[in-house]
Design a protein around this motif. Structure first.
Motif, mmCIF file in Angstrom:
data_model
loop_
_atom_site.group_PDB
_atom_site.id
_atom_site.type_symbol
_atom_site.label_atom_id
_atom_site.label_comp_id
_atom_site.label_asym_id
_atom_site.label_seq_id
_atom_site.Cartn_x
_atom_site.Cartn_y
_atom_site.Cartn_z
ATOM 1 N N LEU A 1 1.213 -3.357 -5.145
ATOM 2 C CA LEU A 1 0.411 -3.712 -3.980
ATOM 3 C C LEU A 1 -0.600 -2.627 -3.668
ATOM 4 O O LEU A 1 -0.296 -1.435 -3.734
ATOM 5 N N PHE B 1 8.495 2.504 4.006
ATOM 6 C CA PHE B 1 8.995 1.156 4.232
ATOM 7 C C PHE B 1 10.503 1.075 4.024
ATOM 8 O O PHE B 1 11.073 1.794 3.193
ATOM 9 N N PHE C 1 -3.013 -5.375 3.283
ATOM 10 C CA PHE C 1 -2.525 -5.481 1.922
ATOM 11 C C PHE C 1 -3.254 -6.554 1.120
ATOM 12 O O PHE C 1 -3.669 -7.585 1.662
ATOM 13 N N GLY C 2 -3.331 -6.304 -0.178
ATOM 14 C CA GLY C 2 -3.814 -7.313 -1.108
ATOM 15 C C GLY C 2 -2.652 -8.179 -1.560
ATOM 16 O O GLY C 2 -1.503 -7.942 -1.183
ATOM 17 N N PHE D 1 6.075 -0.214 12.497
ATOM 18 C CA PHE D 1 5.468 -1.510 12.208
ATOM 19 C C PHE D 1 6.520 -2.483 11.687
ATOM 20 O O PHE D 1 7.496 -2.082 11.068
ATOM 21 N N PHE E 1 9.525 -6.448 6.544
ATOM 22 C CA PHE E 1 9.650 -5.018 6.262
ATOM 23 C C PHE E 1 9.351 -4.202 7.512
ATOM 24 O O PHE E 1 8.350 -4.428 8.198
ATOM 25 N N GLN F 1 6.144 -10.735 4.742
ATOM 26 C CA GLN F 1 5.652 -11.114 3.411
ATOM 27 C C GLN F 1 6.221 -12.483 3.063
ATOM 28 O O GLN F 1 7.346 -12.598 2.571
ATOM 29 N N ARG G 1 3.099 -3.797 16.016
ATOM 30 C CA ARG G 1 3.014 -2.354 15.904
ATOM 31 C C ARG G 1 3.479 -1.716 17.216
ATOM 32 O O ARG G 1 3.233 -2.243 18.286
ATOM 33 N N LEU H 1 9.220 -1.237 -0.792
ATOM 34 C CA LEU H 1 7.930 -0.708 -1.222
ATOM 35 C C LEU H 1 8.035 0.803 -1.349
ATOM 36 O O LEU H 1 8.446 1.489 -0.413
ATOM 37 N N MET I 1 1.219 -9.660 2.307
ATOM 38 C CA MET I 1 1.909 -9.013 3.400
ATOM 39 C C MET I 1 0.961 -8.883 4.581
ATOM 40 O O MET I 1 -0.193 -8.463 4.425
ATOM 41 N N TYR J 1 6.149 -5.737 9.106
ATOM 42 C CA TYR J 1 5.285 -6.525 8.248
ATOM 43 C C TYR J 1 6.057 -7.745 7.777
ATOM 44 O O TYR J 1 7.271 -7.706 7.575
#
Lengths: 114, 113
Positions: B90, A104, B104-105, A35, A91, A39, A50, B43, A45, A37
């Motif tokens: 997170l 990650f 994600f929040g 993936f 990420f 942010q 994918r 993360l 995020m 991502y």
């Protein structure tokens, strides 16, 4: 344990140009997901794209595409026609098909220059 | 559908105190994972909960704990806070354990002084 490496802590690109973010990973598994991502500063995020490891065809989502090289364990993200809104931390992440834990990388901070 | 929500958004605590963070997953999602995000470390996975049970745990000391309630809401607790615990925490929810989707929040920014 699986590891994900992003060797470019920071990248910059001129608006409307193309940029490629690098990611390599280490795994002994044959079936997994990869993936990218995004942010944005002080924002949530979100998933950009994918790739399933069993698919040879590289995933594409509008201006975002990947170059997935399974043998080399490389998974780069290409952003075409860069826009100011693309500025963010990106990420790379790995998840095995049989597991539920995501691994990650440390992220690449992308700056878009007007 | 409402997204993943986390409360509080910001916290300032003193060394030695404890803190509880809350996460409400997307409605219908049953899996909740927690991550610690720090500059340079990216993360790092803390733990995953599904059906009120911890299914996976990352490499963190026992001061970090969590739980999940029957409505899938989750809390994480950090006891005896250390300066190094300052981070963005997170929460991410997934429909199910086998799902590759993860939402994600906004995170809780914890500062330990």
């Amino acid at each position: 344990a699986q590891t994900v490496t992003q060797s470019q802590p920071e990248m910059s690109v001129q608006e409307a140009e193309t940029v490629t973010l690098s990611c390599t990973y280490d795994t002994s598994e044959s079936d997994y997901y990869l993936f990218w991502y995004k942010q944005p500063p002080s924002r949530q995020m979100i998933l950009v794209i994918r790739q399933e490891a069993y698919k040879q065809q590289n995933a594409t989502e509008n201006r975002f595409s990947v170059n997935f090289q399974k043998a080399a364990k490389s998974f780069s993200l290409k952003i075409s026609d860069s826009q100011l809104g693309d500025a963010a931390m990106y990420f790379c992440a790995y998840r095995s098909a049989g597991g539920n834990q995501f691994y990650f990388g440390t992220g690449t901070s992308l700056t878009v220059i007007p | 559908k409402a997204g993943v929500t986390q409360t509080p958004r910001y916290l300032i605590k003193t060394r030695g105190q404890q803190v509880t963070l809350s996460c409400s997953p997307i409605s219908g999602h049953r899996s909740v994972s927690w991550y610690q995000q720090t500059p340079g470390q990216g993360l790092q996975f803390l733990f995953e909960y599904f059906s009120e049970t911890q299914r996976n745990k990352g490499n963190f000391p026992g001061r970090f704990s969590g739980r999940q309630f029957s409505n899938s809401r989750s809390e994480m607790n950090v006891s005896t806070l250390e300066l190094g615990d300052s981070a963005l925490y997170l929460c991410a929810s997934s429909p199910d354990r086998g799902s590759y989707e993860q939402y994600f929040g906004p995170g809780t920014r914890l500062t330990v002084t």
